[in-house]
Design an enzyme around this catalytic site. Sequence first.
Site, PDB file in Angstrom:
ATOM      1  N   GLY A 150      11.582 -68.273  39.153  1.00 16.15           N
ATOM      2  CA  GLY A 150      12.863 -68.133  39.846  1.00 16.15           C
ATOM      3  C   GLY A 150      13.112 -66.726  40.346  1.00 16.15           C
ATOM      4  N   SER A 172       8.422 -64.668  43.114  1.00 15.65           N
ATOM      5  CA  SER A 172       7.101 -64.029  43.094  1.00 15.65           C
ATOM      6  C   SER A 172       6.306 -64.312  44.358  1.00 15.65           C
ATOM      7  CB  SER A 172       6.354 -64.447  41.824  1.00 15.65           C
ATOM      8  OG  SER A 172       5.278 -65.254  42.097  1.00 15.65           O
ATOM      9  N   ALA A 187       7.576 -62.196  47.180  1.00 14.44           N
ATOM     10  CA  ALA A 187       7.275 -60.772  46.983  1.00 14.44           C
ATOM     11  C   ALA A 187       5.802 -60.486  47.259  1.00 14.44           C
ATOM     12  CB  ALA A 187       7.652 -60.357  45.561  1.00 14.44           C
ATOM     13  N   ASP A 216      14.872 -66.328  49.863  1.00 14.20           N
ATOM     14  CA  ASP A 216      13.966 -65.522  49.030  1.00 14.20           C
ATOM     15  C   ASP A 216      13.252 -64.472  49.879  1.00 14.20           C
ATOM     16  OD1 ASP A 216      14.724 -67.314  47.115  1.00 14.20           O
ATOM     17  OD2 ASP A 216      12.707 -67.860  46.490  1.00 14.20           O
TER      18      ASP A 216
HETATM   19  C1  MEV Z   1      15.001 -70.561  45.219  1.00 13.95           C
HETATM   20  O1  MEV Z   1      14.914 -69.199  44.901  1.00 13.95           O
HETATM   21  C2  MEV Z   1      16.333 -70.869  45.830  1.00 13.95           C
HETATM   22  C3  MEV Z   1      16.544 -72.319  46.234  1.00 13.95           C
HETATM   23  O2  MEV Z   1      17.858 -72.396  46.776  1.00 13.95           O
HETATM   24  C4  MEV Z   1      15.532 -72.765  47.243  1.00 13.95           C
HETATM   25  C5  MEV Z   1      15.710 -72.093  48.582  1.00 13.95           C
HETATM   26  O3  MEV Z   1      16.786 -71.585  48.891  1.00 13.95           O
HETATM   27  O4  MEV Z   1      14.734 -72.119  49.360  1.00 13.95           O
HETATM   28  C6  MEV Z   1      16.487 -73.242  45.038  1.00 13.95           C
END
Ligand code: MEV
Length: 307
Positions: free
Chosen positions: A99, A102, A105, A146
């Site tokens: 979460g 990685s 990054a 991300d």
């Molecule tokens: C993952 O870090 C975040 C989620 O909302 C998926 C995304 O936004 O692509 C779960």
Amino acid sequence: MSSASAPAKLILCGEHAVVYGRPAIAAPLSDVRAYARVKPGQAGSGLRFIAPDLGENWSAAEQPAHPLSELARAALARLGVEDADLTITLRSDIPIASGMGSGAAIGTALVRALAAHVGLALPPAEVAALVYASERRFHGTPSGIDNTVVAYEQAIWFERREPAPLIEPLTIGAPLTLLVGDSGVRSATRLPVGAVRERWQADPRRYEALFDQVGELVVRARAALASGDIRLLGTLLDANQALLEQIGVSSPELERLVAAARAAGALGAKLSGAGWGGVMLALVTPETRDSVAEALRAAGATRVLGV
Ligand code: MEV
């Protein structure tokens, strides 16, 4: 030789709903990073990758469809390089499938190192776009948050929009003290993201309503952050956790950590990222920081990071 790095990320609130167009807030974790180093390879060797942490060593010719082979080729094409003989070493302090972003990054560090190698600085939006295209190809339906927070390396408000996302830097009115607790359970992002999509397809009305509630609390969290009202922010994080449980992406391990953090005095706590495993965050004060960290360890956190 050129090298570059990129930070891990933390989603403060709004994960999953952000895939469906609601806003979310994320911040980089600048002390935890992925690194890429590029040096000239032997003539005719093409692109060779060495990733000791993953126990992997491959060439783009042998594995042309490897996500990082494709990303490197796309980045080099953008940089105007056709054929290159390069040895690329990738290393990361960010646990995989935790979460903490990685994949984004490692991809960002790779693109930055290739740009540095050819002597060009790509703006964050271009780095983010290259990594997003790669994530889309290999991870289903990412929102783009991300790769964006990692490439911009600053706290952001993010909304998935077409043709381009809305990205705004965040104003933070009071210093935040956060702890990140790792459940130790590894869960690839695409699994809970895919499960939520199936549930949303089966019952769009219920999930749209849940995503709306997440979106509303993210709007309030932005205001609480701007005014420095960390108590309100804490209650909003708790409300976000309750909604993530209803969305079906929490887990017993994450809930144990969330409960332990709250019982030890955290102002709010929730899972962070895709869920089913990975990390949770707790909003604390300088006074409660140590006791909450201790409670997280006692409740099974395999790692506790201070932010
Ligand atoms: C993952 O870090 C975040 C989620 O909302 C998926 C995304 O936004 O692509 C779960």
